[in-house]
Scaffold this motif. Structure first.
Motif, short mmCIF file in Angstrom:
data_model
loop_
_atom_site.label_atom_id
_atom_site.label_comp_id
_atom_site.label_asym_id
_atom_site.label_seq_id
_atom_site.Cartn_x
_atom_site.Cartn_y
_atom_site.Cartn_z
N PRO A 238 -2.84 -5.54 -4.72
CA PRO A 238 -2.67 -6.99 -4.57
C PRO A 238 -1.79 -7.36 -3.37
O PRO A 238 -0.73 -6.78 -3.17
CB PRO A 238 -1.97 -7.40 -5.88
N GLY A 239 -2.27 -8.27 -2.56
CA GLY A 239 -1.47 -8.82 -1.46
C GLY A 239 -1.50 -8.01 -0.17
O GLY A 239 -1.13 -8.52 0.89
N VAL A 240 -1.93 -6.74 -0.24
CA VAL A 240 -1.86 -5.90 0.97
C VAL A 240 -2.86 -6.39 2.02
O VAL A 240 -2.53 -6.53 3.21
CB VAL A 240 -2.11 -4.41 0.62
N ALA A 241 -4.09 -6.70 1.59
CA ALA A 241 -5.11 -7.16 2.56
C ALA A 241 -4.65 -8.47 3.20
O ALA A 241 -4.79 -8.65 4.42
CB ALA A 241 -6.45 -7.33 1.86
N GLU A 242 -4.09 -9.37 2.39
CA GLU A 242 -3.65 -10.67 2.92
C GLU A 242 -2.59 -10.48 4.01
O GLU A 242 -2.65 -11.10 5.06
CB GLU A 242 -3.08 -11.55 1.80
N SER A 243 -1.59 -9.62 3.73
CA SER A 243 -0.53 -9.51 4.75
C SER A 243 -1.01 -8.72 5.97
O SER A 243 -0.58 -8.99 7.10
CB SER A 243 0.77 -8.96 4.17
N PHE A 244 -1.95 -7.80 5.77
CA PHE A 244 -2.52 -7.11 6.92
C PHE A 244 -3.30 -8.08 7.81
O PHE A 244 -3.18 -8.06 9.04
CB PHE A 244 -3.42 -5.95 6.44
N VAL A 245 -4.08 -8.96 7.20
CA VAL A 245 -4.86 -9.95 7.96
C VAL A 245 -3.89 -10.81 8.79
O VAL A 245 -4.14 -11.11 9.97
CB VAL A 245 -5.72 -10.83 7.02
N GLU A 246 -2.78 -11.19 8.19
CA GLU A 246 -1.80 -12.01 8.91
C GLU A 246 -1.26 -11.26 10.12
O GLU A 246 -1.04 -11.83 11.19
CB GLU A 246 -0.66 -12.34 7.94
N ASP A 247 -1.06 -9.96 9.94
CA ASP A 247 -0.55 -9.15 11.04
C ASP A 247 -1.57 -9.04 12.18
O ASP A 247 -1.22 -9.12 13.36
CB ASP A 247 -0.17 -7.76 10.51
N VAL A 248 -2.84 -8.90 11.81
CA VAL A 248 -3.90 -8.84 12.83
C VAL A 248 -3.94 -10.18 13.58
O VAL A 248 -4.04 -10.23 14.81
CB VAL A 248 -5.28 -8.52 12.21
N LEU A 249 -3.84 -11.28 12.84
CA LEU A 249 -3.88 -12.60 13.47
C LEU A 249 -2.69 -12.77 14.43
O LEU A 249 -2.80 -13.38 15.49
CB LEU A 249 -3.83 -13.71 12.41
N ARG A 250 -1.56 -12.23 14.05
CA ARG A 250 -0.35 -12.38 14.87
C ARG A 250 -0.46 -11.59 16.18
O ARG A 250 -0.12 -12.09 17.24
CB ARG A 250 0.86 -11.90 14.06
N THR A 251 -0.97 -10.37 16.09
CA THR A 251 -0.90 -9.49 17.26
C THR A 251 -2.24 -9.29 17.98
O THR A 251 -2.26 -8.90 19.14
CB THR A 251 -0.39 -8.10 16.84
N GLU A 252 -3.35 -9.54 17.27
CA GLU A 252 -4.65 -9.22 17.89
C GLU A 252 -5.70 -10.25 17.48
O GLU A 252 -6.82 -9.91 17.11
CB GLU A 252 -5.08 -7.81 17.44
N THR A 253 -5.31 -11.52 17.53
CA THR A 253 -6.23 -12.58 17.07
C THR A 253 -7.49 -12.62 17.92
O THR A 253 -7.43 -12.36 19.13
CB THR A 253 -5.53 -13.95 17.10
N PRO A 254 -8.64 -12.96 17.31
CA PRO A 254 -9.86 -13.04 18.12
C PRO A 254 -9.79 -14.18 19.15
O PRO A 254 -10.32 -14.04 20.25
CB PRO A 254 -10.95 -13.32 17.09
N VAL A 255 -9.17 -15.30 18.76
CA VAL A 255 -9.09 -16.44 19.69
C VAL A 255 -7.82 -16.24 20.52
O VAL A 255 -6.75 -16.76 20.21
CB VAL A 255 -9.08 -17.79 18.93
N VAL A 256 -7.97 -15.43 21.57
CA VAL A 256 -6.78 -14.98 22.32
C VAL A 256 -6.11 -16.10 23.10
O VAL A 256 -4.90 -16.05 23.34
CB VAL A 256 -7.11 -13.83 23.29
N THR A 257 -6.89 -17.10 23.53
CA THR A 257 -6.30 -18.21 24.28
C THR A 257 -6.93 -19.53 23.83
O THR A 257 -8.01 -19.54 23.24
CB THR A 257 -6.57 -18.10 25.80
#
Ligand code: HEM
Length: 351
Positions: A238-257
């Motif tokens: 529980p919760g691991v996927a959610e916080s991982f997704v947040e980390d991807v959004l923070r450091t490697e978001t698809p919408v880079v600019t």
């Protein structure tokens, strides 16, 4: 090619090929928070100026992108935003979870996770939420990937001509659906008195932004999760996927600019920027940034943030649960590399 990365920038506000790249968290947030000084008008403007032959093809298709949502700094924005937001209330988004999970289950077992899992799932979920039936998803994906490249790519005139028919066909299909009041979204727009041209422009952006970005987020997240065995094993908890997704959004978001236009001369991080300048805001953060701006900030904050987060977490959890021994295979993937969008084009796996 827009390959600049944070590491290549020497100043928090730097002029690169006629565009001002703004990269500090504080500046980007301040720009997004002030829609009077920093106009959204250029948010959807073609990065490569449209050459005359492609322009003629767009005119023939009656293509136009009037100010509606992301590119609208006028008073009509609030009402259109409310209308679209009503399709993505937290309750409606939460109710989509079983469907997302079922779609992910049906898509297990592929050898390229971009094609098998990330490609059509977000588009199917979006069509459900918008009440649009009988949409040919492969055609929608062809139109929307062509549109992304046409508007955000550093492309030649020849490439513009290859893409322009799909751009025009997409727009004409939207006009037809509006005229036929075919689907809940089009009925809502027509009932609210939104014109055919405004509706088609709004839907053009929404049907691209509402699913291509999530395909990209899923592609990056799946690849990154599979690079870390220990994380892959913990993802079903529980919760691991959610916080991982947040980390991807923070450091490697698809919408880079994302872009803005200065309404007057401004000073950002001590750098003087003239009126009418195009700003390119870096949305992918640094490791130590406290929050992220992957979904923007303020008046235009992404209307699909909740949906994108849910889709990414549910898909990751479902795959990790059912395929614990999945691993990356093959060579380094090619990357989609546009001014505002970045993601691996494939995630090849073995079992
Ligand atoms: C990973 C997925 C996504 C990312 C990273 C993303 C990112 C963004 C960004 C950066 C903006 C501009 C924000 C600003 O100007 O402050 C935006 C706007 C917008 N996004 Fe998303 N988005 C994603 C998914 C979605 C989805 C799934 C939908 C549809 C359900 C959606 C609909 C919109 C709309 C309608 C706007 C314009 C809002 C306005 O101008 O009022 N996006 N998004």
């Amino acid at each position: 090619m827009f390959t600049f990365t944070r590491a290549e920038l020497t100043s928090p506000v730097q002029l690169c090929d006629g565009r001002w790249v703004v990269s500090s968290y504080a500046d980007v947030r301040a720009v997004l928070a002030d829609p009077v000084t920093y106009l959204p008008d250029n948010a959807l403007t073609a990065v490569t100026p449209v050459a005359p032959a492609a322009l003629r093809a767009l005119v023939r298709a009656r293509f136009s992108l009037p100010p509606t949502l992301a590119n609208n700094g006028s008073d009509s924005h609030a009402g259109l935003r409310r209308l679209v937001a009503s399709f993505f209330t937290p309750a409606r988004v939460a109710a989509a979870e079983p469907r997302i999970r079922a779609l992910a289950m049906e898509r297990l077992g592929g050898s390229d996770l971009v094609r098998s899992l990330a490609w059509d799932l977000p588009a199917i979920v979006l069509m459900d939420l918008l009440g649009l039936e009988d949409v040919d998803i492969p055609t929608l994906k062809r139109w929307s990937t062509a549109s992304l490249e046409f508007f955000w790519g550093d492309i030649t005139r020849e490439r513009q001509m290859e893409l322009v028919d799909d751009v025009g066909a997409f727009h004409q299909w939207l006009i037809k659906r509006y005229e036929a009041r075919d689907g809940a979204l089009f009925c809502a727009l027509a009932d609210a008195g939104v014109s055919a041209a405004d509706s088609a422009g709004l839907c053009y952006f929404l049907l691209i932004a509402g699913q291509e970005t999530t395909t990209q987020l899923l592609s990056t997240a799946l690849r990154r999760a599979l690079q870390d065995r220990e994380l892959w094993e913990r993802l079903p908890l529980p919760g691991v996927a959610e916080s991982f997704v947040e980390d991807v959004l923070r450091t490697e978001t698809p919408v880079v600019t994302w872009r803005r236009l200065t309404a007057r001369e401004v000073v950002l991080s001590g750098v003087r920027v003239p009126a009418g300048a195009e700003l390119v805001l870096l949305l992918s953060g640094k490791e130590n940034d406290p929050k992220h701006l992957a979904f923007g900030y303020g008046r235009h904050f992404c209307l699909g943030a909740g949906l994108a987060r849910l889709e990414a977490a549910v898909v990751l959890r479902t795959v990790a649960e059912h395929e614990p021994s999945l691993r990356l295979a093959g060579d380094e993937p090619e990357w989609l590399q546009l001014l505002s969008f970045r993601a691996p084009r494939s995630v090849t796996v073995a079992r």
